[in-house]
Design a protein around this motif. Structure first.
Motif, short mmCIF file in Angstrom:
data_model
loop_
_atom_site.label_atom_id
_atom_site.label_comp_id
_atom_site.label_asym_id
_atom_site.label_seq_id
_atom_site.Cartn_x
_atom_site.Cartn_y
_atom_site.Cartn_z
N ALA A 10 0.73 -1.15 -0.05
CA ALA A 10 -0.03 -0.07 0.21
C ALA A 10 0.83 1.15 0.10
CB ALA A 10 -0.70 -0.08 0.98
N PRO A 11 0.60 2.33 -0.76
CA PRO A 11 1.45 3.53 -0.60
C PRO A 11 1.55 3.90 0.92
CG PRO A 11 -0.49 3.75 -2.13
CD PRO A 11 -0.69 2.48 -1.17
N GLY A 12 2.93 4.29 1.16
CA GLY A 12 3.34 4.45 2.21
C GLY A 12 3.48 3.36 3.50
N GLY A 13 3.23 2.27 2.93
CA GLY A 13 3.22 1.23 4.13
C GLY A 13 4.75 0.87 4.23
N PHE A 14 4.71 -0.11 5.29
CA PHE A 14 6.27 -0.35 5.55
C PHE A 14 6.25 -2.01 6.17
CE2 PHE A 14 4.01 2.06 9.02
CZ PHE A 14 3.99 1.11 9.91
N VAL A 15 5.25 -2.61 6.61
CA VAL A 15 5.43 -3.92 7.00
C VAL A 15 5.51 -4.79 5.76
CG1 VAL A 15 4.36 -5.79 8.22
CG2 VAL A 15 3.95 -3.50 8.93
N PRO A 16 6.58 -5.77 5.64
CA PRO A 16 6.75 -6.61 4.61
C PRO A 16 5.35 -7.55 4.20
CG PRO A 16 8.38 -6.74 5.76
CD PRO A 16 7.64 -6.02 6.61
N ALA A 17 4.81 -7.30 3.16
CA ALA A 17 3.22 -7.84 2.66
C ALA A 17 3.30 -9.20 2.86
CB ALA A 17 2.50 -7.24 1.44
#
Length: 119
Positions: free
Chosen positions: A29-36
């Protein structure tokens, strides 16, 4: 000066709680940081860390032996629940839930901490 972090010898919370969070914290997701790739979908709005949604629980990001030496492989990119779980409260009192979980693996209660500690 290095700050003592009781979490690196414990890790029991990473095997006890379902670690769920808002889907947009994931890096797809835009701006996300947790490895999907380390998450699974719960609802259209929530994800959780793989390994924390079924029994026995163990977060996929946890490395090492619980109660001896552990680390989070995504520490800088860990989700909000991990960032916000208080090992110590603002007054230096240990979190009773943390002490309760530590006792289940034979670790002693945390000492009172008059100084800020790492989390």
């Amino acid at each position: 000066m290095e700050t003592w972090n009781p979490c690196i010898e414990c890790g029991i919370c990473c095997t006890h709680f379902r670690i769920s969070f808002y889907w947009a914290e994931a890096d797809d997701a835009p701006g996300g940081f947790v490895p999907a790739g380390m998450t699974e979908r719960l609802t259209p709005y929530l994800r959780c860390m793989k390994g924390s949604n079924s029994m026995p629980r163990r977060c996929a990001a946890l490395s090492g032996t619980v109660g001896e030496a552990v680390s989070c492989t995504i520490y800088e990119n860990r989700p909000t629940p991990c960032r916000e779980f208080p090992v110590y409260f603002d007054d230096g009192t240990p979190n009773p839930k943390c002490d309760e979980l530590r006792a289940t693996i034979g670790l002693p209660p945390l000492p009172f901490s008059p100084l800020p500690r790492a989390a």
